[in-house]
Write an enzyme that holds these catalytic residues in place. Structure first.
Site, PDB file in Angstrom:
ATOM      1  N   GLY A  77      45.852  27.421  45.295  1.00 30.05           N
ATOM      2  CA  GLY A  77      44.691  28.297  45.171  1.00 30.05           C
ATOM      3  C   GLY A  77      44.523  28.760  43.738  1.00 30.05           C
ATOM      4  N   PRO A  79      44.914  31.220  40.267  1.00 36.73           N
ATOM      5  CA  PRO A  79      45.988  31.959  39.601  1.00 36.73           C
ATOM      6  C   PRO A  79      46.041  33.428  40.025  1.00 36.73           C
ATOM      7  CG  PRO A  79      44.869  30.542  38.025  1.00 36.73           C
ATOM      8  CD  PRO A  79      44.069  30.490  39.304  1.00 36.73           C
ATOM      9  N   GLU A  99      50.397  25.771  43.201  1.00 38.98           N
ATOM     10  CA  GLU A  99      49.465  24.805  42.616  1.00 38.98           C
ATOM     11  C   GLU A  99      48.165  25.556  42.402  1.00 38.98           C
ATOM     12  OE1 GLU A  99      46.425  22.959  42.265  1.00 38.98           O
ATOM     13  OE2 GLU A  99      46.677  21.916  44.174  1.00 38.98           O
TER      14      GLU A  99
END
Length: 357
Positions: A77, A79, A99
């Site tokens: 998703g 940051p 990720e």
């Protein structure tokens, strides 16, 4: 959001489990309602329901889920949410794979065939209407290359999606109204050179190319995640590399040039989760290559055997019998020069069986 590869509670752990044969709590993204529904309906038909559980809902349910202790958390998703997940995991010292995506640069050298570049860049920028984490977020090229690239991109987009992309069966729509409005706001950055049409009632945004984009504009401050491609001008390879290195490390980085030396320089002088020379995001399709981010674009890796390793604990294990105690006693105090010499000799030979479990 996908916390996974953890047990629902410590008490539910089996006495013995195979590596990567984990009990899983799956939390699909609430943004993609259709996929959430498909997973909820299909998975129970094909998987043993005693080894997985699915949690549906939004941020509140996610927060409650993260209060529990897992053996591992996997998240893909943004940051912003990645920081929330990592903070929650830190309370239990739970390892994570994140990720997270980011702004993926695409450097186009002057020594390029513009038609080939246009084909490959347009394909992986507008694939799934640009809603992929590895799509190029902006192109870096000289003003001269931009003049050659724009007509090639115009021709390629027409060939891919027709003169009226809105009626093309090969172009999707933006996932929801919130993201449509966010993307529509980005269309005001720079100058529209190709596309720019939109229709909120259909959540349609045409494949778009922006030029005269300033690095301080919103389209250069956030991951686009839509069918918009900004072009930023640089005068040299060194300037392009400096531009890339002033920003957070991307999930993917692309370089186009007929010169292998130019591609190698971009690879050697930058840092990114993955890299592709003269193509786009095809490295993600190879199970033989690890996929994952670095720095702000994430941590950890997966795909193919790398997924197996990520969700496994490589447990060092030594098994030895109780015999030969007189020989092993040279390890014990009191220490003497003679015992030390014997110990060093003994350590040169393998007298036990070691393996990874």
């Amino acid at each position: 959001m996908e916390p996974g590869s953890g047990y629902t509670s410590p008490r539910s752990r089996p006495a013995l489990s195979c590596p990567a044969g984990n009990c899983v709590v799956l939390k699909p993204s609430e943004i993609s309602k259709n996929m959430e529904q498909v997973l909820a309906e299909v998975l129970p038909r094909y998987l043993d329901q005693s080894c997985f559980a699915m949690v549906l809902g939004g941020p509140e349910e996610t927060g409650q889920l993260l209060e529990h202790r897992f053996d591992y958390i996997f998240f893909t998703g943004s940051p912003r949410v990645g920081r929330i997940v990592m903070t929650a995991a830190a309370k239990h010292l739970t390892p994570v794979t994140l990720e997270l995506g980011g702004k993926n640069p695409c450097y186009v050298d002057d020594n390029c065939d513009p038609e080939t570049v246009a084909n490959r860049v347009a394909f992986f920028r507008y694939f799934n209407t640009g809603q992929t984490c590895v799509a190029p977020d902006y192109v870096l090229c000289s003003p001269e290359m931009q003049e050659r690239l724009l007509p090639a991109l115009q021709s390629t987009i027409a060939r891919f999606f027709g003169e009226d992309p809105r009626s093309s069966p090969n172009l999707g729509r933006i996932i929801n109204d919130k993201h449509f409005q966010r993307l529509q706001g980005l269309l005001g950055c720079g100058r529209v050179a190709i596309g720019g049409q939109s229709d909120q009632s259909d959540r349609y945004i045409a494949p778009t190319v922006l030029v005269d984009v300033q690095e301080t504009e919103p389209v250069m401050q956030e991951e686009i995640f839509g069918p918009i491609l900004p072009i930023v001008n640089v005068r040299s390879l060194d300037e392009a590399i400096d531009f890339i290195n002033r920003r957070e490390k991307p999930l993917a980085l692309y370089a186009f040039s007929k010169s292998s030396e130019v591609v190698k320089q971009v690879l050697a002088r930058t840092s990114s989760g993955g890299f592709c020379g003269n193509d786009g995001f095809m490295h993600v399709s190879l199970a033989s290559l690890p996929f994952g981010g670095v720095g702000a674009s994430g941590m950890g890796r997966y795909h193919g055997k790398f997924s197996f390793d990520t969700f496994s604990h490589h447990r060092g294990c030594l098994l030895r019998s109780q015999g030969m105690e007189k020989i092993y006693s040279i390890r014990y105090p009191p220490y003497t020069p003679r015992n030390l010499r014997m110990l060093l000799v003994a350590m040169e030979t393998r007298s036990c069986s070691c393996t990874l479990l």
